[in-house]
Design an enzyme around this catalytic site. Sequence first.
Site, PDB file in Angstrom:
ATOM      1  N   ASN A   1      45.375 -15.604 -20.549  1.00 39.35           N
ATOM      2  CA  ASN A   1      45.003 -16.680 -19.623  1.00 39.35           C
ATOM      3  C   ASN A   1      44.856 -16.674 -18.840  1.00 39.35           C
ATOM      4  O   ASN A   1      43.754 -17.303 -18.067  1.00 39.35           O
ATOM      5  CB  ASN A   1      45.011 -17.817 -20.700  1.00 39.35           C
ATOM      6  CG  ASN A   1      44.913 -17.707 -22.289  1.00 39.35           C
ATOM      7  OD1 ASN A   1      44.462 -16.167 -22.776  1.00 39.35           O
ATOM      8  ND2 ASN A   1      45.920 -18.533 -22.890  1.00 39.35           N
TER       9      ASN A   1
ATOM     10  N   GLU B   1       6.006  -9.610  -9.326  1.00 37.71           N
ATOM     11  CA  GLU B   1       5.996 -10.369 -10.954  1.00 37.71           C
ATOM     12  C   GLU B   1       7.965  -9.582 -11.776  1.00 37.71           C
ATOM     13  O   GLU B   1       8.135 -10.924 -12.702  1.00 37.71           O
ATOM     14  CB  GLU B   1       5.788  -9.314 -11.806  1.00 37.71           C
ATOM     15  CG  GLU B   1       3.804  -9.666 -11.672  1.00 37.71           C
ATOM     16  CD  GLU B   1       2.841  -8.310 -11.974  1.00 37.71           C
ATOM     17  OE1 GLU B   1       1.744  -8.706 -13.060  1.00 37.71           O
ATOM     18  OE2 GLU B   1       2.786  -7.365 -11.450  1.00 37.71           O
TER      19      GLU B   1
ATOM     20  N   LYS C   1      -6.606   0.170 -10.038  1.00 37.80           N
ATOM     21  CA  LYS C   1      -5.608  -1.010  -9.739  1.00 37.80           C
ATOM     22  C   LYS C   1      -4.160  -0.590  -9.141  1.00 37.80           C
ATOM     23  O   LYS C   1      -3.986   0.760  -8.858  1.00 37.80           O
ATOM     24  CB  LYS C   1      -4.727  -1.221 -11.276  1.00 37.80           C
ATOM     25  CG  LYS C   1      -5.644  -1.794 -12.520  1.00 37.80           C
ATOM     26  CD  LYS C   1      -5.971  -3.123 -11.812  1.00 37.80           C
ATOM     27  CE  LYS C   1      -4.958  -3.652 -11.595  1.00 37.80           C
ATOM     28  NZ  LYS C   1      -4.890  -4.748 -13.257  1.00 37.80           N
TER      29      LYS C   1
ATOM     30  N   SER D   1      -2.418   1.605 -12.907  1.00 42.86           N
ATOM     31  CA  SER D   1      -2.130   1.376 -14.489  1.00 42.86           C
ATOM     32  C   SER D   1      -2.857   3.012 -14.606  1.00 42.86           C
ATOM     33  O   SER D   1      -2.978   3.911 -14.216  1.00 42.86           O
ATOM     34  CB  SER D   1      -3.577   0.472 -14.602  1.00 42.86           C
ATOM     35  OG  SER D   1      -3.806   0.568 -15.539  1.00 42.86           O
TER      36      SER D   1
ATOM     37  N   HIS E   1      -1.718 -28.429  -5.301  1.00 46.03           N
ATOM     38  CA  HIS E   1      -2.259 -27.575  -6.734  1.00 46.03           C
ATOM     39  C   HIS E   1      -3.394 -26.726  -6.609  1.00 46.03           C
ATOM     40  O   HIS E   1      -3.802 -26.160  -7.437  1.00 46.03           O
ATOM     41  CB  HIS E   1      -3.580 -29.944  -6.973  1.00 46.03           C
ATOM     42  CG  HIS E   1      -3.137 -30.505  -6.556  1.00 46.03           C
ATOM     43  ND1 HIS E   1      -2.609 -31.301  -7.728  1.00 46.03           N
ATOM     44  CD2 HIS E   1      -2.838 -31.228  -5.427  1.00 46.03           C
ATOM     45  CE1 HIS E   1      -1.865 -32.387  -7.835  1.00 46.03           C
ATOM     46  NE2 HIS E   1      -2.764 -32.560  -6.200  1.00 46.03           N
TER      47      HIS E   1
ATOM     48  N   LYS F   1      31.348 -13.724 -19.941  1.00 49.17           N
ATOM     49  CA  LYS F   1      32.122 -12.216 -19.360  1.00 49.17           C
ATOM     50  C   LYS F   1      30.030 -11.513 -19.225  1.00 49.17           C
ATOM     51  O   LYS F   1      29.634 -11.453 -17.999  1.00 49.17           O
ATOM     52  CB  LYS F   1      32.752 -11.373 -19.174  1.00 49.17           C
ATOM     53  CG  LYS F   1      33.691 -12.023 -19.071  1.00 49.17           C
ATOM     54  CD  LYS F   1      35.158 -11.030 -19.434  1.00 49.17           C
ATOM     55  CE  LYS F   1      36.080 -12.126 -19.289  1.00 49.17           C
ATOM     56  NZ  LYS F   1      36.381 -13.457 -20.141  1.00 49.17           N
TER      57      LYS F   1
HETATM   58  N1  ARG Z   1      40.132 -11.169 -23.700  1.00 47.83           N
HETATM   59  C1  ARG Z   1      39.986 -12.499 -23.465  1.00 47.83           C
HETATM   60  C2  ARG Z   1      39.015 -13.209 -22.264  1.00 47.83           C
HETATM   61  O1  ARG Z   1      38.454 -12.664 -21.764  1.00 47.83           O
HETATM   62  C3  ARG Z   1      40.907 -12.277 -22.415  1.00 47.83           C
HETATM   63  C4  ARG Z   1      42.525 -13.565 -22.934  1.00 47.83           C
HETATM   64  C5  ARG Z   1      42.326 -13.218 -24.382  1.00 47.83           C
HETATM   65  N2  ARG Z   1      43.327 -14.485 -24.601  1.00 47.83           N
HETATM   66  C6  ARG Z   1      43.401 -14.942 -25.859  1.00 47.83           C
HETATM   67  N3  ARG Z   1      45.107 -15.792 -25.393  1.00 47.83           N
HETATM   68  N4  ARG Z   1      43.550 -14.589 -27.012  1.00 47.83           N
HETATM   69  O2  ARG Z   1      39.318 -14.194 -22.550  1.00 47.83           O
END
Ligand code: ARG
Length: 459
Positions: free
Chosen positions: A113, A293, A286, A280, A159, A328
């Site tokens: 953690n 874009e 084009k 295009s 505008h 993530k």
């Molecule tokens: N893969 C977990 C995450 O991205 C890591 C931490 C996991 N901790 C746990 N107590 N399961 O958060």
Amino acid sequence: MGEDDKLLRGRFTEGTDEGVERFTASVAFDRRLYRYDIRGSVAHAEMLAAAGVLTEAECRAIVDGLRGIERDIEAGDFEWSTALEDVHMNIEARLTERIGEVGKKLHTGRSRNDQVATDLRLYLRDEIDAVVTLLGEIMTRLVDAAERHAADPMPGFTHLQTAQPVTLGHHLLAWFEMAHRDRARFSDCRKRLNVSPLGAAALAGTTFPIDRSATAAALGFDGVAANSLDAVSDRDFAIEFCAAAALTAVHLSRWCEELVIWTSQQFAFVELPDAFCTGSSIMPQKKNPDVPELVRGKAGRVVGHLVGLLVLMKGQALAYNRDNQEDKEPVFDTAATLRGCLAAMRDIVGAMRPDTAAMRRAAELGYATATDLADYLVRKGLPFRDAYDTVGRVVRHAQEAGVALADLPLDELRRVHDAIGEDVYDAVSLDGSLAARDQVGGTAPARVRAAAAEARARI
Ligand code: ARG
């Protein structure tokens, strides 16, 4: 139960369901944190040795083992295992494979953690530094272009209707200001992000005599996170990053919208080199502004990731919850997308070719200097509202005659108001209009040059 599966199965009698294993694993995407994970582990091991929790020899073996793993990963010589869930356990398990029993001591006094919170902060710190550099490069190119075009008129819009003349340099410095604030937001985010969660362990701290300041210093953090529960659970630093990214992406998107308009045949203010456009498949004439874009389009996912993270957080009781593993992919994609957009924008700003003659011609249309005529009449003593009405009549008359304000003969103008004299032509000319806006923040070429110099000093 597979071999790999044993690391966390102490209290269980059954192996993990295969579907559950696949569902809960994050190694497919969090493996990109390996460098930060190893850096954090090295700092942790060295701190444990200094605290007498590990012997020097144990620490050496662990650090050497981790470095070897880093080399293997970099060489593409590392087999990632889904059964080992995430980057942290893949590396830890491999360490024990490499160096034997002593590898099992690394996880003393820490938890995944605090480990993952540390990794993510280190990762984002590097991403912020890269973004700050890119924004600096964009700002330099904007100032270069603003200096070149400090006196080149174009229509200013409200505008998207012609409003008043501005210089192209002034317009580009407006972009500069957005980029400058964006960069400040990232730097600000970096300050809050740069504290070490290590030592918070699972949630409550640890019973070992660890030195949190030592690991913080070794990892380049400015200090330690003050509360262990907070340190392992909040992802507000990642949300701040995504918020800064979303604002930046929205700014880039607005610039790109302008480029799309400016490169259209109807405007033709700017040409992009062929290298930034595609054709295009069916229309041979084009030349499409695909890069602007796409930058405009990618703002959508960056904004989406911000919203995703906010919602991810909102239901979470303290402290760590597995929900956080979902942080993530949005964070990684935000960083990669933003970097791509910034690099593209930097190159476009450097390569775009403004057609200053076309911009000047456009600024001469649409009675862009009508406000200047009203201001002129105010200087001759009329209250502004009366001047406004008077100029409205002049514009209608000029429209009917199909001419510009500056083309109306003096006697016709004097019929509208006898205070009008020969000097009115200066006031309603494009360059006269620009030069008159000579206040701080205004579009007079002299001001734009001064603003560009001042902007350069802020890069
Ligand atoms: N893969 C977990 C995450 O991205 C890591 C931490 C996991 N901790 C746990 N107590 N399961 O958060």
